[in-house]
Design a protein around this motif. Structure first.
Motif, PDB file in Angstrom:
ATOM      1  N   UNK A   1       0.819  -1.206   0.000  1.00  0.00           N
ATOM      2  CA  UNK A   1       0.000   0.000   0.000  1.00  0.00           C
ATOM      3  C   UNK A   1       0.859   1.264   0.000  1.00  0.00           C
ATOM      4  N   UNK A   2       2.015   1.208   0.671  1.00  0.00           N
ATOM      5  CA  UNK A   2       2.871   2.392   0.780  1.00  0.00           C
ATOM      6  C   UNK A   2       3.686   2.643  -0.476  1.00  0.00           C
TER       7      UNK A   2
ATOM      8  N   UNK B   1      12.517   3.856  -2.280  1.00  0.00           N
ATOM      9  CA  UNK B   1      11.874   3.312  -1.091  1.00  0.00           C
ATOM     10  C   UNK B   1      12.716   3.585   0.153  1.00  0.00           C
ATOM     11  N   UNK B   2      14.040   3.489   0.011  1.00  0.00           N
ATOM     12  CA  UNK B   2      14.906   3.826   1.139  1.00  0.00           C
ATOM     13  C   UNK B   2      14.735   5.293   1.525  1.00  0.00           C
TER      14      UNK B   2
ATOM     15  N   UNK C   1       5.458  -0.478  -8.824  1.00  0.00           N
ATOM     16  CA  UNK C   1       5.917  -1.862  -8.719  1.00  0.00           C
ATOM     17  C   UNK C   1       7.421  -1.941  -8.520  1.00  0.00           C
ATOM     18  N   UNK C   2       8.167  -0.997  -9.112  1.00  0.00           N
ATOM     19  CA  UNK C   2       9.622  -1.030  -9.030  1.00  0.00           C
ATOM     20  C   UNK C   2      10.123  -0.903  -7.592  1.00  0.00           C
ATOM     21  N   UNK C   3       9.408  -0.150  -6.765  1.00  0.00           N
ATOM     22  CA  UNK C   3       9.798  -0.047  -5.355  1.00  0.00           C
ATOM     23  C   UNK C   3       9.675  -1.402  -4.653  1.00  0.00           C
ATOM     24  N   UNK C   4       8.605  -2.121  -4.943  1.00  0.00           N
ATOM     25  CA  UNK C   4       8.424  -3.444  -4.340  1.00  0.00           C
ATOM     26  C   UNK C   4       9.480  -4.410  -4.855  1.00  0.00           C
ATOM     27  N   UNK C   5       9.817  -4.312  -6.134  1.00  0.00           N
ATOM     28  CA  UNK C   5      10.878  -5.149  -6.688  1.00  0.00           C
ATOM     29  C   UNK C   5      12.192  -4.924  -5.940  1.00  0.00           C
ATOM     30  N   UNK C   6      12.490  -3.672  -5.630  1.00  0.00           N
ATOM     31  CA  UNK C   6      13.721  -3.362  -4.920  1.00  0.00           C
ATOM     32  C   UNK C   6      13.756  -3.958  -3.535  1.00  0.00           C
ATOM     33  N   UNK C   7      12.624  -3.897  -2.838  1.00  0.00           N
ATOM     34  CA  UNK C   7      12.556  -4.449  -1.482  1.00  0.00           C
ATOM     35  C   UNK C   7      12.726  -5.962  -1.521  1.00  0.00           C
ATOM     36  N   UNK C   8      12.030  -6.624  -2.442  1.00  0.00           N
ATOM     37  CA  UNK C   8      12.119  -8.084  -2.501  1.00  0.00           C
ATOM     38  C   UNK C   8      13.506  -8.518  -2.961  1.00  0.00           C
ATOM     39  N   UNK C   9      14.149  -7.728  -3.839  1.00  0.00           N
ATOM     40  CA  UNK C   9      15.525  -8.040  -4.252  1.00  0.00           C
ATOM     41  C   UNK C   9      16.442  -8.073  -3.026  1.00  0.00           C
TER      42      UNK C   9
END
Length: 445
Positions: free
Chosen positions: A80-81, A184-185, A85-93
Motif C-alpha cells: 500500500x505504501x 523506497x529507502x 511496482x519497481x519499489x516493491x521489486x527493490x525491497x524483494x531483491x
C-alpha cells in the motif's frame, strides 16, 4: 531474586522473539503479478522461480522479511505504501539477498556469541549478588546484556548491508532499474525523520543508517545500463489494480471512498470500491462496480472471479456459476479460482452439479495440494455422493495440512481399508499414515 529471574527472561528473549499471528492473503491475480515481475530478479539471484514463494501478509507495517527457506513475506502495508511496482521489486531483491546469503540459518549460529556474553555476565552477577554486592551484580548484568545486544545488532547490520549489495546486483543483472530501491529507502528515511529516529548513530539499530545505505547503493545502481529503463507498462498497470483491490479488501470503506471517490471511474477505483462495498455489506453497490469491470473486459478472469464471488458470498450460488465457470476456464483452471467455483457448485445443493464440482476440485488439488479449503469442499462432495472412502482420504489430506496428526492417521487408515491395495490413492493414504505415525512417535519421545 525476582530481578534475577526477570533478567534471565530477557536473555531468553534475545534468542527467540515469537512472531505474532498474521493472516496470509491469497489471491490469484496478485500471485500472477508477483511471479511475473520478480522472475527475472529471482533468476539473476541464481534461484529457481519455482522454488521461491512470495507470501502476502495482512499487516499494516511497512515491512518484508525472510524466515528460512526460500519464502519472502511481504506485508500488505508495504504494498500500500509503494508508489510503483519497481519499489516493491527493490525491497524483494533485498530479501533475496538474505536468502542467497543464508542469513536466516546463520542467524542462530551468530546468536551463540552474544548470548554467551550475557550468560557469562549473568553468572558473574549471581556471584556478586551472593557475595552481598547487589548493586554491583545488577551493574554487571546490565552491562553484559548491552554487550550482547550490541554484538547481535552489529551482526545484523552486517547482514543488512550484505543483502543491500546483493539486491542491487540482482536488479542490475536482471536489467531492472534500481530507482525503486533507492526511492523506497528515501521514503523510509523521511519516515525516520518524522519519528525523530537518530540518523548519526547506528549502534542501537539492527540496520545500517538509512542515509548510509542510500549512499552505498547509489553509485552501483546509477551506473547500471538499466538505471533509466522504465518499468513495463503492463506490470505497472497490473500493480495499480492489485494495490487497489488490496486496499479495498483491507481498509475501511470511508477511507477507500476518500482515495477512490465515486467520480473516479478508472479500473483501479472500480476494483477498490467493489471489494470495499462487498466487505462492508453493500451488495447493490458492489454488484454495480463489479458489473462495470466485467463490461469493460468481459474476458478478464479476475473481474469475473470478483463478480461470481460477490454473488456467492451474498447467498446466491446459482447466480455465481456463469461468471466463476468462465473465470476458471479463462485462468486455465487456476487452483484458487477453481476452488471458488467448486465451492459455488457445492453450495447450490443441487446433485446435478456434484460431478462437475468433483472434477473441478480434483483439478484444483492436483495443482495445489496445500489448499485446506479445496480439500474441505472435495470431502463434502464425496460425502454427498456416498463415497466415504475418498471422503476419508480428503479428510486425511486436510488433517495433514492443518497439523491434526491423530486425525490424519485415523482418516488415512480408514481410506486404506476401502481402497484397492497398491492403487495411487492407497499409496497416498499410506504415505500420510506413515508420516503421521512417525510424528506421533517422535512426539512421545
Amino acid at each position: 531474586m525476582k530481578r534475577l529471574f526477570s533478567l534471565l527472561a530477557m536473555v531468553c528473549l534475545l534468542a527467540a522473539v515469537p512472531a505474532r499471528a498474521q493472516t496470509v492473503l491469497q489471491d490469484a491475480e496478485t500471485t500472477a503479478l508477483f511471479n511475473d515481475m520478480m522472475r527475472p530478479i529471482i533468476e539473476a539471484a541464481g534461484l529457481d522461480p519455482k522454488n521461491v514463494n512470495i507470501v502476502i501478509l495482512q499487516d499494516p507495517e511497512i515491512n518484508a522479511f525472510v524466515a528460512g527457506g526460500q519464502t519472502v513475506y511481504v506485508n500488505s502495508g508495504l504494498i500500500e505504501a509503494a508508489d510503483n511496482a519497481n519499489e516493491v521489486q527493490g525491497v524483494i531483491a533485498h530479501e533475496l539477498g538474505h536468502i542467497v546469503g543464508g542469513h536466516v540459518p546463520l542467524g542462530g549460529r551468530a546468536m551463540k556469541s552474544p548470548t554467551g556474553i550475557t550468560i557469562a555476565s549473568l553468572l558473574l552477577g549471581i556471584a556478586a549478588v551472593a557475595a552481598g554486592a547487589g548493586e554491583a551484580g545488577a551493574g554487571i548484568l546490565s552491562a553484559g546484556q548491552r554487550a550482547a545486544m550490541g554484538s547481535y545488532l552489529a551482526y545484523s547490520r552486517t547482514q543488512e548491508a550484505s543483502a543491500d549489495a546483493a539486491g542491487a546486483r540482482f536488479l542490475n543483472k536482471a536489467g531492472v532499474s534500481g530507482k525503486g530501491m533507492l526511492e523506497f529507502f528515501k521514503k523510509l528515511q523521511g519516515m525516520e525523520y518524522r519519528l525523530a529516529i537518530p540518523q548519526d548513530n547506528a549502534y542501537d539499530q539492527s540496520h545500517p543508517l538509512t542515509g548510509d545505505r542510500i549512499a552505498a547503493l547509489t553509485k552501483t545502481l546509477e551506473s547500471s545500463p538499466s538505471w533509466n529503463k522504465p518499468e513495463s507498462p503492463g506490470i505497472e498497470k497490473r500493480f495499480e489494480r492489485v494495490q487497489a483491490k488490496l486496499e479495498g479488501y483491507i481498509e475501511p470503506l470511508d477511507d477507500v471512498l476518500t482515495q477512490y471517490p465515486k467520480t473516479n471511474t478508472s479500473i483501479p477505483a472500480l476494483y477498490a470500491r467493489a471489494y470495499a462495498y462487498h466487505r462492508a455489506g453493500y451488495p447493490q453497490e458492489a454488484d454495480a462496480a463489479a458489473a462495470a469491470l466485467v463490461k469493460d473486459d468481459p474476458n478478464d478472469p479476475y473481474f469475473l472471479e470478483l463478480q461470481g464471488q460477490i454473488f456467492l458470498e451474498a447467498g446466491h450460488p446459482q447466480e455465481s456459476l456463469t461468471a466463476l465457470r468462465k473465470a476458471t476456464q479463462l485462468s486455465n483452471y487456476n487452483p484458487l479460482i477453481a476452488t471458488t467455483f467448486g465451492h459455488a457448485l457445492v453450495s447450490t445443493d443441487d446433485p446435478k452439479n456434484y460431478a462437475e464440482a468433483e472434477t473441478v476440485l480434483k483439478q484444483a488439488v492436483a495443482r495445489d495440494d496445500d489448499n485446506p479449503f479445496a480439500w474441505i469442499q472435495l470431502g463434502t462432495i464425496y460425502t454427498r455422493q456416498g463415497d466415504e472412502v475418498h471422503a476419508a482420504l480428503a479428510k486425511a489430506e486436510l488433517s495433514d495440512i492443518t497439523g491434526d496428526i491423530p486425525m490424519a492417521a485415523v482418516s488415512a487408515k480408514r481410506a486404506m481399508a476401502g481402497l484397492p491395495e497398491g492403487s495411487r490413492d492407497w499409496l497416498r493414504a499410506q504415505d500420510i499414515l506413515m508420516v503421521s505415525q512417525n510424528a506421533m512417535r517422535d512426539k512421545k519421545h
